[in-house]
Design an enzyme around this catalytic site. Structure first.
Site, short mmCIF file in Angstrom:
data_model
loop_
_atom_site.label_atom_id
_atom_site.label_comp_id
_atom_site.label_asym_id
_atom_site.label_seq_id
_atom_site.Cartn_x
_atom_site.Cartn_y
_atom_site.Cartn_z
N HIS A 291 63.67 -41.86 7.52
CA HIS A 291 62.89 -40.73 7.03
C HIS A 291 62.48 -40.85 5.57
O HIS A 291 61.88 -39.91 5.03
CB HIS A 291 63.67 -39.42 7.19
CG HIS A 291 63.89 -39.00 8.60
ND1 HIS A 291 63.03 -38.19 9.29
CD2 HIS A 291 64.89 -39.31 9.47
CE1 HIS A 291 63.50 -37.98 10.52
NE2 HIS A 291 64.62 -38.66 10.65
N LYS B 259 58.23 -25.93 -0.02
CA LYS B 259 58.98 -27.14 0.35
C LYS B 259 60.10 -27.29 -0.66
O LYS B 259 60.14 -26.58 -1.67
CB LYS B 259 58.08 -28.37 0.31
CG LYS B 259 57.25 -28.49 -0.99
CD LYS B 259 56.30 -29.66 -0.98
CE LYS B 259 55.04 -29.42 -0.22
NZ LYS B 259 54.90 -30.19 1.00
N ARG B 260 61.04 -28.21 -0.40
CA ARG B 260 62.08 -28.46 -1.39
C ARG B 260 61.47 -28.83 -2.73
O ARG B 260 60.39 -29.43 -2.80
CB ARG B 260 63.00 -29.59 -0.90
CG ARG B 260 63.92 -29.19 0.22
CD ARG B 260 64.88 -28.09 -0.20
NE ARG B 260 65.89 -28.60 -1.08
CZ ARG B 260 67.18 -28.76 -0.77
NH1 ARG B 260 67.60 -28.41 0.43
NH2 ARG B 260 68.02 -29.25 -1.64
N LYS C 234 57.31 -34.47 -5.00
CA LYS C 234 56.43 -33.52 -4.31
C LYS C 234 55.46 -32.86 -5.29
O LYS C 234 54.52 -32.18 -4.88
CB LYS C 234 57.26 -32.48 -3.57
CG LYS C 234 58.09 -33.07 -2.43
CD LYS C 234 58.93 -32.00 -1.74
CE LYS C 234 59.93 -32.57 -0.74
NZ LYS C 234 59.33 -32.92 0.55
N THR D 207 56.05 -32.08 7.32
CA THR D 207 55.84 -31.33 8.55
C THR D 207 55.30 -29.94 8.21
O THR D 207 54.60 -29.34 9.03
CB THR D 207 57.15 -31.21 9.36
OG1 THR D 207 58.21 -30.87 8.46
CG2 THR D 207 57.47 -32.50 10.07
N LYS E 298 52.34 -27.45 9.97
CA LYS E 298 52.47 -26.02 10.29
C LYS E 298 51.34 -25.23 9.63
O LYS E 298 50.74 -24.34 10.25
CB LYS E 298 53.83 -25.49 9.78
CG LYS E 298 55.02 -26.10 10.52
CD LYS E 298 56.35 -25.92 9.77
CE LYS E 298 57.38 -26.88 10.33
NZ LYS E 298 58.60 -26.99 9.48
C1 Z57 Z 1 64.58 -35.12 4.56
O1 Z57 Z 1 64.31 -33.82 4.77
C2 Z57 Z 1 63.59 -36.08 4.69
C3 Z57 Z 1 63.91 -37.39 4.48
C4 Z57 Z 1 65.20 -37.73 4.14
O2 Z57 Z 1 65.52 -39.01 3.94
C5 Z57 Z 1 66.18 -36.77 4.01
BR1 Z57 Z 1 67.90 -37.23 3.57
C6 Z57 Z 1 65.88 -35.46 4.22
C7 Z57 Z 1 62.23 -35.64 5.14
C8 Z57 Z 1 61.06 -36.37 4.49
O3 Z57 Z 1 61.14 -36.23 3.09
C9 Z57 Z 1 59.77 -35.78 5.03
O4 Z57 Z 1 58.65 -36.47 4.52
C10 Z57 Z 1 59.74 -35.85 6.55
O5 Z57 Z 1 58.63 -35.15 7.06
C11 Z57 Z 1 61.00 -35.24 7.13
O6 Z57 Z 1 62.15 -35.83 6.55
C12 Z57 Z 1 61.09 -35.42 8.63
O7 Z57 Z 1 60.85 -36.74 9.00
#
Ligand code: Z57
Length: 832
Positions: free
Chosen positions: A367, A558-559, A564, A666, A670
């Site tokens: 991810h 978002k976080r 970001k 994501t 949405k």
């Molecule tokens: C997290 O929320 C994501 C990646 C990570 O390695 C960790 Br730990 C937590 C997120 C990404 O930052 C997003 O870009 C992505 O859409 C989401 O994971 C789901 O794949």
């Protein structure tokens, strides 16, 4: 059968308004223990949830039984996070009894909204990764796929965020405080999980060298099951979360007082394993307790998976035909060593057979490419906490490197990059490499991200195993994120194209032609306006700020993370503020900047950005010279429930990460599905969103991932020059650095200004500023033409069908898991 039980049995399943009403009262009196006059909203919520749960149980058992009888191949989604949110509306909606429930409550003089609002938000996750897991559960159940979620039942979910004097302060999130009506405790489903101790070598019955893990501490993992209601209520899957329980293998009778107290202390310590979710999103802390959490839930899950498999099978060779285990990031990757241990040490398989089975069973989703998020546990720590696993990892590594060495003709640098052990500095186990090697498929979460995986972190592995990496672009469940969160728009859509889109979002493409229909446009705007009013009321309640419903709702939720680039948005906000002050006679398009998001408690820069947004809001919102044309709000405690209110109300969706850094995103999906236009970089899934919605219906700006890469490779750039050549950027930065927003502490934002200037501006905020402002201007101009804006908004909604998590999960099912839908048989006993 006793007639009384029989009638009660039927009552528990009835779906009509009267039956529901009687059930609510029955639960209220006999389980909550209150009468209707004394009941609080929370009492009603519990009664309603328990009554709804009754309507799920028969079908849940039918589903489980069907999987068992067919000996279906199951998929097990192992995730340290499930960011579920509330379940009442979700359950009612998927069961198709929203209206009936509303009417039943109405007859009791209760408002559905009040009851829904009494439910705590299950926040067992940080952000995208955890929410993705929750969307996948919904999609698997909605498509009849035999999918199980496995994770941890944290006593404390993600912290509650409050602002005190503009600073983020964290409070414990006690979501279980008043009980959880959705879960079933399974005190009999209990597995031992070991830590520490040492490894003993011995000769097995045929004289072969063998190993056992001895003198270890033991903790028990106890299961809690939550039914996962699929759309239409046909399939009800299971989310199994583990809670830590101390063993009772000490005898209270024989303790003196001191030992007794110590034993109880031990009990509390071991139960800390499932106490709290680590609050970092895409960064690792390397804490021992976290490693123990990872092993705890992975080991319990694997024991459970093997137990289920062995009900039907007497050898392990068929395991990969009956179980697919998906690793949600590397957090459960220790499972690869654990399955090897279970197969080799406990079930006496030969190493090579065990390895083939393991690899054919596991698959791994990556991810992030951010180096600070790639897990690498110190060898010393794993040796101490999981001594047998460290040996197994060494063995996997040795066998792999030996095989590779033959073909690597002396390229030692390459071998050391492929190694499971990072030998630079303190020796560490690279969990990504372990996950890659122990899986038959490895996937990224957007097309761009997957390409970058091949070119960067996994370049050597990709060369070695060219068929292993594949892409599975993320998706979102249209049930929660359109049908439930946005009833105004969903009902409008359904009047025009029917309700097929609920289970097949590709059908939403039928709305395309409605973009040119003036009547539809008017109704689409009306739905958006309704949602904006709802958000405006929420903003007023949460922040005390009054915002204009007819302003552009420009949303970044978002976080908080530097990559970001909330800072880019803040700089544009300040520049816009200055322009509005400089040109008070221009008829400005009013703008409301909506921010929300949590910062990891130890991420100081992210917390400083929160304070900056709050400080800018204070100045801008109270400056009469902008005539209310600009408002800035930072909503506290962003979570799934807040997202459900914010997202349907957005006009403009901020997806502005430095290109190459957001794996997918994501929230971008949405927001676009709910008819917001995206302003974004060519990063993550934005690239694919542009392809689907059309380049004319999205505001793309900034450097590409390749340009970012080239710029960094060539030694970066000088932000000072960029700033000097852009007066509005210079002025905004000067205001921050001289204390225009922090008169009480003029140096407060020095670290931010420093990072953007002498610090080299790693995230290219200044480099992208001018083009971002150009795109923002284009958006503001377009908003003046409300027909044209609405047309593009409709085309966004209509063209987002592909981003359903149903599509994503189907791709996993076909290309990675090889699992197929099972139709549960509900032998006439259940409803409908
Ligand atoms: C997290 O929320 C994501 C990646 C990570 O390695 C960790 Br730990 C937590 C997120 C990404 O930052 C997003 O870009 C992505 O859409 C989401 O994971 C789901 O794949």
């Amino acid at each position: 059968m006793d007639a009384r039980f029989k009638s009660r049995d039927i009552e528990r399943r009835s779906l009509d308004v009267d039956g529901l009403k009687r059930s609510f009262l029955e639960w209220l009196v006999y389980s909550v223990g209150k009468d209707a006059r004394a009941a609080t909203r929370r009492d009603w919520f519990h009664s309603v949830a328990l009554a709804v749960r009754d309507r799920v149980v028969d079908r849940w058992m039918d589903t489980t039984r069907s999987y068992y009888q067919e000996d279906a191949k199951r998929v097990y989604y192992l995730s340290l996070e499930f960011l579920i949110g509330r379940l009442l509306t979700n359950s009612l909606s998927n069961l198709g009894i929203m209206d009936e429930c509303r009417q039943a409550l109405d007859r009791l003089g209760l408002s559905m909204d009040d009851v829904v609002d009494a439910e705590p938000d299950a926040a067992l996750g940080n952000g995208g990764l955890g929410r993705l897991a929750a969307c996948f559960l919904d999609s698997m159940a909605s498509q009849g796929l035999p999918g199980y979620g496995y994770g941890i039942r944290y006593e404390f979910g993600l912290f509650e965020q409050r602002f005190e004097n503009g600073w983020q302060v964290e409070y414990p999130e006690q979501w279980l405080q008043f009980g959880n009506p959705w879960e079933f405790a399974r005190p009999e489903v209990l597995y031992p999980v070991q830590f520490y101790g040492r490894v003993e070598e011995f000769r097995d019955s045929v004289g072969e060298r063998a190993y056992r893990w001895v003198d270890a501490d033991r903790v028990l993992a106890m299961a809690y099951d939550t039914p996962v209601v699929g759309y239409g209520g046909e399939t009800i899957n299971t989310l199994r979360l583990w809670s830590a329980r101390a063993t009772r293998d000490f005898n209270f009778g024989h303790f003196n007082d001191g030992a007794y107290m110590k034993a109880v202390e031990q009990k509390i310590l071991s139960e800390n394993l499932s106490r709290v979710l680590y609050p970092n999103d895409a960064t690792e802390t390397g804490k021992e307790l976290r490693l123990k959490q990872e092993y705890f839930f992975t080991s319990a899950s694997l024991q459970d998976i093997l137990r289920r498999y062995l009900q039907h099978h007497s050898s392990f060779e068929n395991l990969p035909n009956k179980a697919a285990i998906q690793l949600n990031d590397t957090h459960p990757a220790i499972g690869i060593a654990e399955l090897m241990r279970l197969l080799v040490d406990q079930h006496a398989l030969r190493w090579d057979d065990a390895w083939d089975i393991t690899r054919a069973t596991f698959a791994y989703t990556n991810h992030t490419l951010l180096p600070e998020a790639l897990e690498a546990w110190p060898v010393r720590m794993i040796e101490r906490v999981l001594p047998r696993h460290m040996q197994i990892i060494y063995e996997i590594n040795a066998k792999f490197l030996n095989r590779t060495k033959a073909r690597a003709d002396g390229d030692n640098a390459r071998l050391s990059r492929l190694s499971l052990i990072d030998e630079r500095g303190e020796r560490r186990v690279r969990m990504g490499n372990l996950a890659f090697l122990g899986s038959h498929k490895v996937n990224g979460v957007s097309a761009l991200h997957t390409e970058l995986m091949k070119q960067t972190v996994f370049a050597d592995f990709h060369q070695e195993f060219p068929d292993r990496i594949n892409n599975k672009t993320n998706g979102i469940t249209p049930r929660r994120w359109l049908k439930q969160a946005n009833p105004a728009l969903s009902e409008l859509i359904t009047t025009r194209i029917g309700e097929g889109w609920n289970s097949d979002l590709s059908q939403i493409a039928a709305l395309r032609e409605k973009a040119d229909d003036v009547v539809f446009r008017e109704e689409f705007r009306r739905a958006k306006r309704k949602n904006k009013k709802r958000l405006a009321a929420y903003i007023a309640r949460q922040t005390g700020e009054e915002v204009l419903v007819d302003s552009i709702f420009d949303v970044q939720v978002k976080r908080m993370h530097e990559y970001k680039r909330q800072l880019l948005n803040v700089l544009h906000t300040i520049a816009l503020y200055n322009e509005m002050r400089d040109n008070p006679t221009v008829s400005w398009v009013p703008v409301t900047k909506v921010f929300a998001g949590k910062a990891a408690p130890s991420y100081h820069m992210a917390k400083l950005i929160i304070k900056l947004i709050n400080d800018v809001a204070k100045v801008v919102n109270h400056d009469p010279s902008v005539h209310d044309n600009l408002k800035v709000v930072l909503l506290p405690n962003y979570n799934v429930t807040a997202a459900e209110i914010i997202i349907p109300a957005a006009d403009l969706s901020e997806q502005i990460s430095t290109a190459g850094m957001e794996a997918s995103g994501t929230g971008n999906m949405k927001l676009a599905l709910n008819g917001a236009l995206t302003i974004g970089t060519l990063d993550g899934a934005n690239v694919e969103i542009r392809e689907h919605v059309g380049a004319d219906n999205i505001f793309i700006f900034g450097m590409t991932a390749d340009e970012v890469n080239d710029l960094r490779a060539s030694g970066g750039f000088n932000p000072r020059e960029v700033i000097a050549s852009n007066p509005s950027l210079k002025r905004a930065l000067d205001m921050i650095s001289t204390g225009a927003f922090s008169p009480d502490d003029r140096n407060r934002y020095h670290p931010i200004v420093q990072a953007l200037t002498d610090g080299g501006d790693h995230f290219l905020v200044t480099a992208d500023f001018a083009d971002y402002c150009r795109a923002q201007d284009a958006a503001m101009q377009l908003y003046r033409d409300s027909e044209e804006w609405t047309r593009k908004a409709i085309l966004n909604t209509a063209n987002m069908g592909w981003f359903s998590s149903d599509r994503t999960v189907n791709e996993y099912a076909q290309e990675i898991w090889d699992v197929h839908p099972v139709k549960p048989s509900h032998d006439g006993e259940g409803f409908r």
